[in-house]
Scaffold this motif. Structure first.
Motif, PDB file in Angstrom:
ATOM      1  N   ARG A  81      40.050  42.613  37.134  1.00  0.00           N
ATOM      2  CA  ARG A  81      41.189  42.957  37.124  1.00  0.00           C
ATOM      3  C   ARG A  81      42.644  43.692  37.361  1.00  0.00           C
ATOM      4  NH1 ARG A  81      45.641  41.437  38.330  1.00  0.00           N
ATOM      5  NH2 ARG A  81      47.348  39.964  37.014  1.00  0.00           N
ATOM      6  N   SER A  82      41.819  44.975  37.683  1.00  0.00           N
ATOM      7  CA  SER A  82      42.369  46.302  38.047  1.00  0.00           C
ATOM      8  C   SER A  82      41.399  47.023  38.734  1.00  0.00           C
ATOM      9  CB  SER A  82      43.945  46.936  37.614  1.00  0.00           C
ATOM     10  OG  SER A  82      43.117  47.264  36.601  1.00  0.00           O
ATOM     11  N   ASN A 126      42.942  41.849  43.637  1.00  0.00           N
ATOM     12  CA  ASN A 126      43.228  43.065  42.596  1.00  0.00           C
ATOM     13  C   ASN A 126      43.439  44.358  42.760  1.00  0.00           C
ATOM     14  OD1 ASN A 126      44.596  40.459  40.666  1.00  0.00           O
ATOM     15  ND2 ASN A 126      42.145  40.551  39.604  1.00  0.00           N
TER      16      ASN A 126
END
Length: 588
Positions: free
Chosen positions: A83-84, A550
């Motif tokens: 996600r990151s 992302n």
């Protein structure tokens, strides 16, 4: 005009583009009247192109080049693995998790978050408090002689709740169309005024049928609150910020549970019989006139819309730019022009939703969250009345204890989820605690102190809700129209089960024990906790698919793969991360 909410156009944006877009939107609304329009295919292609761009390389954003060779099995439990990237994670100190500035590295980002919390965070808390107060007053009024005044008997209590839930379900569906098309600062206050009127009307109910009609419309007009608030929150906050903000929203619901009992106790004590009006009627009067209507009026001025179409009077141009930059970094598509929206009856929308496994996974997830709620069953009040010789005032006062502890449970789960970037562990923990509570109450033949413990931890059943809603928001962030349709479809389906399951599980005639109710809640809670791992699997798969957007460039040398060609041709390394070259960045 400048003192009323209006569409904010930044200086660098050409005003003539907005006027031309408006004319196109009008034409599109006319064209949508004809299913199968020849432009529908063009709209689909435009939307698909837009969705592909969300997983593209953008200028000014650091990218991590990651080789998946030797990836450990336990990385499955790292929720933010895809996600990151590591730059995003390292740029936030743990003590700044509520107000980071790791996306833009400027004070303006924190200032934006401060303002958003004061505007939408605190407003949604206040509005949810008002809504919860109106709904909880039904339970408190029932134990404050409304039952006798309206000749309620047998299962009239739970059947009235079911009827009001039907109202929420019916009027929720139109927001599939309304949410992506009309500004939220108009939708929500208009619906709230209707909700306030029928809350006020409950005071004059002289029969059970009349009360049920009013409660039906209270819930019907209140149906806008959840989808609109989640749509707005998901448009402004990053994935590691939103659980804490949904927590504020949810604390309003708990605050309603607390103050409803206290206000009802005080109202019954001081106003019962004043001007010939019963105490429980006074509470509906106070809620409707003094609380709900002011909340609706305030909402018109403080709800900011979404970053791409901001109507806020209180955000500066720079802060709107920061919000848009944050959304770009976090892959959040908050809005789309009306000209790009598909007609609601388009098969493309429904096929995309119903044929996506994630939709059904989230439906089951949300359905479990609705039906594990011992906290809102009213069972604690029934027990206090049946097994203790307490007065009406004392029952209303003691009835707030589980909700007071609920604040702690919700804050621990929601803030912990954002602090550690890990929602799943707090969801599983909360459901384990709820299973313990239900197991004690199913057995029932235990000490009085054990029952007190079981009742006081019932709010663990709802403590995971901010994490649940954050998960759903993050799944649906890439397509505003699908977000509106899917959010409401999920919510409507799960809420519809809550309209009939309690009538079977929480029959009033079984009070105060409610063995069936606690058994059903235990089953749903156990499934909820276990299903969290299924959701985590689909979430990780979803984020891996969109890893490039992302900020993560993935490859696996173990499978013979090497870094993508564009890394060398279009990007340059600065320190540990890669950036799009300036010449290529200018073309974006």
């Amino acid at each position: 005009m400048r003192f009323l909410p209006h569409l904010r156009v930044l200086p660098e944006e050409k005003i003539e583009n907005y006027s031309s877009d408006a004319s196109v939107s009008s034409a599109d609304l006319h064209e949508e009247a004809s299913p199968g329009s020849k432009d529908e295919g063009t709209k689909v292609e435009a939307l698909e192109h837009e969705n592909q761009n969300t997983n593209a390389v953008h200028g000014g954003i650091p990218y991590e080049l990651r080789d998946e060779k030797g990836r450990r099995w336990w990385k499955f439990f790292d929720e933010f693995e895809y996600r990151s990237n590591s730059e995003y994670k390292k740029s936030r100190n743990w003590y700044t998790f509520l107000y980071p500035n790791h996306t833009t590295q400027t004070k303006a980002e924190r200032r934006l978050l401060y303002k958003l919390d004061l505007m939408i965070g605190m407003y949604f808390l206040m509005l949810c408090w008002s809504k919860s107060l109106d709904l909880n007053n039904y339970s408190n009024a029932y134990f404050s002689h409304m039952r006798e005044d309206l000749n309620m008997a047998n299962n009239d209590y739970i059947n009235t709740v079911a009827i009001s839930n039907v109202g929420a379900i019916v009027l929720q569906l139109p927001f599939m169309y309304l949410l992506p098309r009309f500004p939220s600062h108009l939708i929500l206050p208009i619906m709230d005024l209707g909700w306030s009127f029928f809350t006020f009307a409950c005071y004059r109910a002289n029969s059970l049928a009349e009360l049920r009609a009013y409660r039906f419309f209270v819930s019907a007009f209140g149906s806008a609150y959840y989808p609109v608030s989640q749509y707005v929150l998901g448009s402004w906050y990053a994935p590691d910020e939103i659980s804490s903000r949904v927590c504020l929203f949810f604390c309003g619901q708990l605050l309603g549970g607390v103050t409803s009992g206290l206000l009802q106790a005080r109202t019954f004590q001081d106003l019962d019989g004043v001007r010939g009006i019963a105490g429980w009627r006074w509470m509906f009067l106070i809620d409707g006139i003094a609380i709900s209507i002011p909340c609706a009026i305030i909402g018109y001025f403080v709800i900011p819309g979404i970053p791409s179409k901001c109507y806020s009077l209180f955000l500066s141009d720079d802060e709107i730019r920061v919000a848009r930059e944050r959304n770009k970094r976090n892959q959040i598509k908050d809005g789309v022009e009306k000209s790009q929206l598909l007609p609601l009856w388009s098969k493309k929308i429904w096929k995309k939703m119903f044929l996506t496994p994630t939709f059904w996974v989230l439906v089951i997830f949300d359905t479990c969250s609705w039906n594990n709620m011992t906290a809102f069953s009213g069972s604690f009040l029934f027990w206090l009345q049946h097994d203790h010789d307490y007065s009406v005032v004392t029952i209303n006062n003691l009835g707030v204890l589980p909700a007071c502890l609920g604040f702690v449970f919700v804050f621990v789960c929601a803030w912990g989820a954002d602090l550690f970037r890990c929602k799943w562990i707090f969801m599983v923990f909360s459901q384990a605690m709820n299973c313990i509570s239900c197991a004690i109450l199913i057995k029932w033949d235990v000490s009085n102190s054990a029952k007190w413990f079981a009742f006081l931890i019932t709010y663990f059943s709802v403590a995971a809700s901010p994490c649940l809603w954050s998960f759903i928001n993050d799944f649906l962030r890439l397509d505003p129209q699908m977000r509106a349709v899917t959010w409401i479809a999920i919510y409507t389906f799960s809420q519809s089960t809550y309209a009939w399951i309690p009538t079977l599980a929480w029959k009033t005639v079984e009070q105060p024990r409610f063995k069936t109710g606690y058994t059903v809640s235990l089953i749903f809670s156990a499934i909820y906790g276990l299903w969290t791992f299924v959701v985590l699997y689909f979430y990780k798969r979803h984020e891996k698919k969109h890893a490039l957007g992302n900020g993560i460039i993935l490859y696996n040398s173990e499978n013979g793969q090497c870094a993508p060609e564009f890394v060398n041709s279009q990007m340059e390394k600065r320190g540990d991360y890669y950036y799009l070259k300036e010449a290529d960045s200018d073309k974006q």
